[in-house]
Design an enzyme around this catalytic site. Structure first.
Site, PDB file in Angstrom:
ATOM      1  N   VAL A 171       0.844  -1.192   0.000  1.00 12.56           N
ATOM      2  CA  VAL A 171       0.000   0.000   0.000  1.00 12.56           C
ATOM      3  C   VAL A 171       0.884   1.249   0.000  1.00 12.56           C
ATOM      4  O   VAL A 171       1.662   1.465   0.934  1.00 12.56           O
ATOM      5  CB  VAL A 171      -0.930   0.023   1.231  1.00 12.56           C
ATOM      6  CG1 VAL A 171      -1.738   1.321   1.269  1.00 12.56           C
ATOM      7  CG2 VAL A 171      -1.857  -1.186   1.219  1.00 12.56           C
ATOM      8  N   THR A 172       0.799   2.051  -1.047  1.00 12.59           N
ATOM      9  CA  THR A 172       1.524   3.320  -1.111  1.00 12.59           C
ATOM     10  C   THR A 172       0.683   4.377  -1.812  1.00 12.59           C
ATOM     11  O   THR A 172      -0.192   4.052  -2.620  1.00 12.59           O
ATOM     12  CB  THR A 172       2.850   3.205  -1.895  1.00 12.59           C
ATOM     13  OG1 THR A 172       2.573   3.109  -3.309  1.00 12.59           O
ATOM     14  CG2 THR A 172       3.680   2.016  -1.458  1.00 12.59           C
ATOM     15  N   VAL A 173       0.965   5.631  -1.487  1.00 12.63           N
ATOM     16  CA  VAL A 173       0.452   6.774  -2.236  1.00 12.63           C
ATOM     17  C   VAL A 173       1.638   7.694  -2.514  1.00 12.63           C
ATOM     18  O   VAL A 173       2.386   8.041  -1.594  1.00 12.63           O
ATOM     19  CB  VAL A 173      -0.652   7.535  -1.466  1.00 12.63           C
ATOM     20  CG1 VAL A 173      -1.110   8.753  -2.264  1.00 12.63           C
ATOM     21  CG2 VAL A 173      -1.839   6.625  -1.180  1.00 12.63           C
ATOM     22  N   ARG A 196      -3.658  12.690   0.494  1.00 15.60           N
ATOM     23  CA  ARG A 196      -4.855  13.362   1.005  1.00 15.60           C
ATOM     24  C   ARG A 196      -5.908  13.627  -0.082  1.00 15.60           C
ATOM     25  O   ARG A 196      -6.574  14.650  -0.084  1.00 15.60           O
ATOM     26  CB  ARG A 196      -4.488  14.686   1.688  1.00 15.60           C
ATOM     27  CG  ARG A 196      -3.475  14.550   2.832  1.00 15.60           C
ATOM     28  CD  ARG A 196      -4.052  13.727   3.977  1.00 15.60           C
ATOM     29  NE  ARG A 196      -3.110  13.640   5.082  1.00 15.60           N
ATOM     30  CZ  ARG A 196      -2.301  12.597   5.299  1.00 15.60           C
ATOM     31  NH1 ARG A 196      -2.321  11.566   4.464  1.00 15.60           N
ATOM     32  NH2 ARG A 196      -1.492  12.579   6.331  1.00 15.60           N
ATOM     33  N   ARG A 197      -6.022  12.692  -1.009  1.00 17.74           N
ATOM     34  CA  ARG A 197      -7.066  12.812  -2.033  1.00 17.74           C
ATOM     35  C   ARG A 197      -8.025  11.628  -2.007  1.00 17.74           C
ATOM     36  O   ARG A 197      -8.794  11.420  -2.942  1.00 17.74           O
ATOM     37  CB  ARG A 197      -6.436  12.927  -3.427  1.00 17.74           C
ATOM     38  CG  ARG A 197      -5.475  14.098  -3.574  1.00 17.74           C
ATOM     39  CD  ARG A 197      -5.193  14.399  -5.019  1.00 17.74           C
ATOM     40  NE  ARG A 197      -3.934  15.109  -5.183  1.00 17.74           N
ATOM     41  CZ  ARG A 197      -3.437  15.500  -6.352  1.00 17.74           C
ATOM     42  NH1 ARG A 197      -4.099  15.241  -7.465  1.00 17.74           N
ATOM     43  NH2 ARG A 197      -2.272  16.125  -6.419  1.00 17.74           N
ATOM     44  N   LEU A 248      -7.326   8.394  -2.166  1.00 18.49           N
ATOM     45  CA  LEU A 248      -7.006   7.276  -3.057  1.00 18.49           C
ATOM     46  C   LEU A 248      -6.961   5.947  -2.311  1.00 18.49           C
ATOM     47  O   LEU A 248      -7.485   4.935  -2.791  1.00 18.49           O
ATOM     48  CB  LEU A 248      -5.676   7.543  -3.766  1.00 18.49           C
ATOM     49  CG  LEU A 248      -5.626   8.815  -4.620  1.00 18.49           C
ATOM     50  CD1 LEU A 248      -4.273   8.943  -5.307  1.00 18.49           C
ATOM     51  CD2 LEU A 248      -6.758   8.823  -5.650  1.00 18.49           C
ATOM     52  N   LEU A 249      -6.351   5.930  -1.132  1.00 19.28           N
ATOM     53  CA  LEU A 249      -6.324   4.693  -0.351  1.00 19.28           C
ATOM     54  C   LEU A 249      -7.737   4.281   0.041  1.00 19.28           C
ATOM     55  O   LEU A 249      -8.085   3.096  -0.001  1.00 19.28           O
ATOM     56  CB  LEU A 249      -5.453   4.848   0.892  1.00 19.28           C
ATOM     57  CG  LEU A 249      -5.465   3.657   1.867  1.00 19.28           C
ATOM     58  CD1 LEU A 249      -5.086   2.358   1.168  1.00 19.28           C
ATOM     59  CD2 LEU A 249      -4.542   3.923   3.051  1.00 19.28           C
ATOM     60  N   TYR A 305      -5.013   2.726   9.582  1.00 18.35           N
ATOM     61  CA  TYR A 305      -5.941   1.657   9.229  1.00 18.35           C
ATOM     62  C   TYR A 305      -7.139   1.499  10.157  1.00 18.35           C
ATOM     63  O   TYR A 305      -8.084   0.786   9.820  1.00 18.35           O
ATOM     64  CB  TYR A 305      -5.169   0.343   9.103  1.00 18.35           C
ATOM     65  CG  TYR A 305      -4.211   0.389   7.937  1.00 18.35           C
ATOM     66  CD1 TYR A 305      -4.662   0.197   6.641  1.00 18.35           C
ATOM     67  CD2 TYR A 305      -2.861   0.678   8.134  1.00 18.35           C
ATOM     68  CE1 TYR A 305      -3.803   0.280   5.565  1.00 18.35           C
ATOM     69  CE2 TYR A 305      -1.985   0.755   7.058  1.00 18.35           C
ATOM     70  CZ  TYR A 305      -2.460   0.561   5.769  1.00 18.35           C
ATOM     71  OH  TYR A 305      -1.603   0.656   4.712  1.00 18.35           O
ATOM     72  N   PHE A 330       4.394  -9.248   5.742  1.00 19.20           N
ATOM     73  CA  PHE A 330       3.904  -9.445   4.368  1.00 19.20           C
ATOM     74  C   PHE A 330       3.385  -8.119   3.815  1.00 19.20           C
ATOM     75  O   PHE A 330       3.235  -7.156   4.522  1.00 19.20           O
ATOM     76  CB  PHE A 330       2.815 -10.528   4.309  1.00 19.20           C
ATOM     77  CG  PHE A 330       1.613 -10.277   5.199  1.00 19.20           C
ATOM     78  CD1 PHE A 330       0.533  -9.550   4.744  1.00 19.20           C
ATOM     79  CD2 PHE A 330       1.585 -10.757   6.509  1.00 19.20           C
ATOM     80  CE1 PHE A 330      -0.585  -9.340   5.554  1.00 19.20           C
ATOM     81  CE2 PHE A 330       0.498 -10.559   7.325  1.00 19.20           C
ATOM     82  CZ  PHE A 330      -0.583  -9.831   6.850  1.00 19.20           C
TER      83      PHE A 330
END
Length: 418
Positions: free
Chosen positions: A87-89, A95-96, A98-99, A128, A418
Site C-alpha cells: 500500500v503506497t500513495v 490526502r485525495r 485514493l487509499l 488503518y 507481508f
C-alpha cells in the site's frame, strides 16, 4: 492539481505492471527504477483483479495489493483471510482519498469472496483504524548479551539427545514448509506461507532488488530424528580494539515446533564462537527466550510494537471459528461504518463450541469492528479497552465476561511480515 474524481482507481493490467512497480518503489522510498529480476520476481505475486492502482493520466500514483491467506484462529482453525500489502500513495497525491477508494474496492471483493477477515502489517499506526482494522498481535525484539547470559560454554548443545545441523537453502525449501505447517496450526495469529516465501528467503528470487548474500541455516532434529526447529541467521564482522571478536548474530526467522527445539536453537546461537550479541528478530511478546537463559536479564527488549492488524468481515464465522476455554453468553453491538458486518450479535460459547447469531436483545458491550478485531485473537483485554474509552459497557461487568471468554493463556503471534 488533478481533481480526485479524475484519478482512475482500477485493477492493474499486465501493461501497467512496470509503472505500478515504479510507484511502489517510490512510495516506499526505494530507488524508483525497477530491475528486470525484481520485476520478474514481483510478477509471480501478481493476481489479476487483486492488484489495484490509482492513475493520474497514464502515471500510477498509488498502489495496493491483496492475496489469499489463511490465519490461525484460537484453537487451530485455519480461517480464510484477505491479506493486504504493497500500500503506497505517491507524495504528490496524498490526502485525495485514493487509499480509501482502493480499500473500499478490496474489502467489498473480499466480503463477496467469503473471506472471514482481512489482515495487514501497518507501517504507520494511525492509518488503518478508519477502515475497521484493529491491532491484534504484538511483536517484541530482544538483544542478548551472550557473556552475561550465564550459559556454560563447555555444555553439550543440545543437551536432550537431539542434534543441530547446518544446512543450505535447498534443505530449507525441502524441510521448512512441513515444519511451518506444524508450527502455524498451534499458533493463533500465524499465517500461511506461499511457496514464493521460501524461494525469496533462500535467494532463488529477489522481490526487493537487493543483492543476495546467503545467511546461515540451522536445523534441530529431536533424538528420534524428526525436524522440530529451524533458524536463519546472519553474522557481522566486528572486532574490538584489543583484537577481541565482538560479533553479532542476527536472527532472520526461527521456527520451533516444541519447547525443546526452541531451547536448543537459542542456546546454539549463544554458543557460537566469536558471537557476543544475539539479536532475536521479531518474536512473540511472551516468547520463552529470556527465561531459557540462566540470567534472563541478559535479554534486553529493544523493540515492542503492534504487529498484525485484523479487520473482521464476518462476525458470525469469525467468532464461531475459534475455541473458548470458559463458558458464557454475551450480546455484542458491533459498529461498522463500511456496512460490511455491523449489527447486534449474541455469542454463546464454551469448551464444546460456540454459536453466534443475530439478535434484537439488549446489548451487553458496544464496540467498533476494529476493536472486535483487536479482541478476536485473545491478546487484548476488553476491560482495558473500556478504561480507554474504546468499548462501552451497556451492562455492568460485560467487559469481564468478554475477557473470560476471549483471552488466551499464551499470547497470539504472527511470525511473518507481508
Amino acid at each position: 492539481m488533478t481533481r480526485p474524481a479524475d484519478i482512475d482507481v482500477r485493477p492493474v493490467t499486465e501493461a501497467d505492471f512496470p509503472d505500478w512497480n515504479r510507484a511502489l518503489n517510490t512510495g516506499f522510498l526505494m530507488p524508483p527504477a525497477v530491475a528486470r529480476a525484481q520485476l520478474d520476481a514481483r510478477r509471480e505475486q501478481f493476481v489479476p483483479g487483486r492488484t489495484l492502482g490509482a492513475f493520474d493520466g497514464k502515471r500510477c500514483v498509488a498502489t495496493f495489493r491483496s492475496f489469499d491467506q489463511e490465519i490461525t484462529a484460537v484453537g487451530g482453525a485455519l480461517v480464510p483471510a484477505d491479506a493486504v500489502s504493497n500500500v503506497t500513495v505517491t507524495p504528490t497525491h496524498r490526502r485525495r482519498g485514493l487509499l480509501t477508494r482502493m480499500m473500499a474496492q478490496d474489502l467489498a471483493a473480499a466480503k463477496e469472496r467469503g473471506d472471514v477477515v482481512s489482515t495487514l502489517i501497518a507501517a504507520e499506526y494511525p492509518i488503518y483504524g478508519r477502515y475497521g482494522y484493529g491491532p491484534a498481535t504484538t511483536m517484541t525484539e530482544w538483544t542478548v548479551d551472550v557473556p552475561r547470559a550465564g550459559l556454560d560454554p563447555r555444555a553439550r548443545i543440545p543437551a536432550d539427545g537431539g542434534r543441530i545441523d547446518l544446512v543450505d537453502g535447498a534443505d530449507v525449501r525441502d524441510l521448512g514448509p512441513g515444519l511451518h505447517e506444524r508450527v502455524r496450526r498451534s499458533q493463533p495469529g500465524a499465517v500461511s506461507r506461499p511457496e514464493l516465501w521460501w524461494r525469496a528467503r533462500t535467494g532463488v528470487v529477489s522481490t526487493n532488488g537487493t543483492p543476495w548474500t546467503e545467511p546461515f541455516y540451522a536445523v534441530y532434529r529431536s533424538a528420534d530424528g524428526e525436524v522440530e526447529g529451524m533458524v536463519s541467521y546472519r553474522a557481522d564482522d566486528h572486532w574490538g580494539d584489543a583484537k577481541q571478536p565482538l560479533e553479532t548474530a542476527t536472527v532472520e526467522w526461527l521456527l520451533a515446533a516444541t519447547p525443546a527445539a526452541e531451547r536448543a536453537l537459542w542456546h546454539f546461537l549463544c554458543s557460537i564462537d566469536w558471537i557476543t550479541t544475539v539479536k532475536s528478530g521479531w518474536r512473540s511478546p511472551d516468547d520463552l527466550l529470556p527465561h531459557l537463559l540462566p540470567d534472563p536479564r541478559a535479554a534486553r527488549v529493544v523493540t515492542q510494537a503492534d504487529w498484525l492488524w485484523v479487520r473482521i468481515l464476518d462476525v458470525v464465522r469469525a467468532l464461531e471459528a475459534r475455541t473458548y476455554e470458559g463458558r458464557g453468553s454475551v450480546v455484542l453491538e458491533v459498529g461498522d461504518r463500511a456496512g460490511l458486518t455491523g449489527g447486534r450479535w449474541r455469542l454463546e460459547a464454551g469448551p464444546d463450541g460456540a454459536s453466534c447469531t443475530a439478535t434484537t436483545g439488549s446489548a451487553d458491550l458496544a464496540l467498533d469492528v476494529g476493536e472486535l478485531g483487536t479482541l478476536w485473537l485473545g491478546d487484548e483485554s476488553a476491560v482495558r479497552l473500556a478504561a480507554l474509552g474504546r468499548v462501552r459497557e451497556e451492562r455492568a461487568g460485560a467487559a469481564r465476561v468478554v475477557d473470560a471468554l476471549l483471552r488466551t493463556s499464551r499470547r497470539p503471534w504472527c511470525p511473518d511480515m507481508f
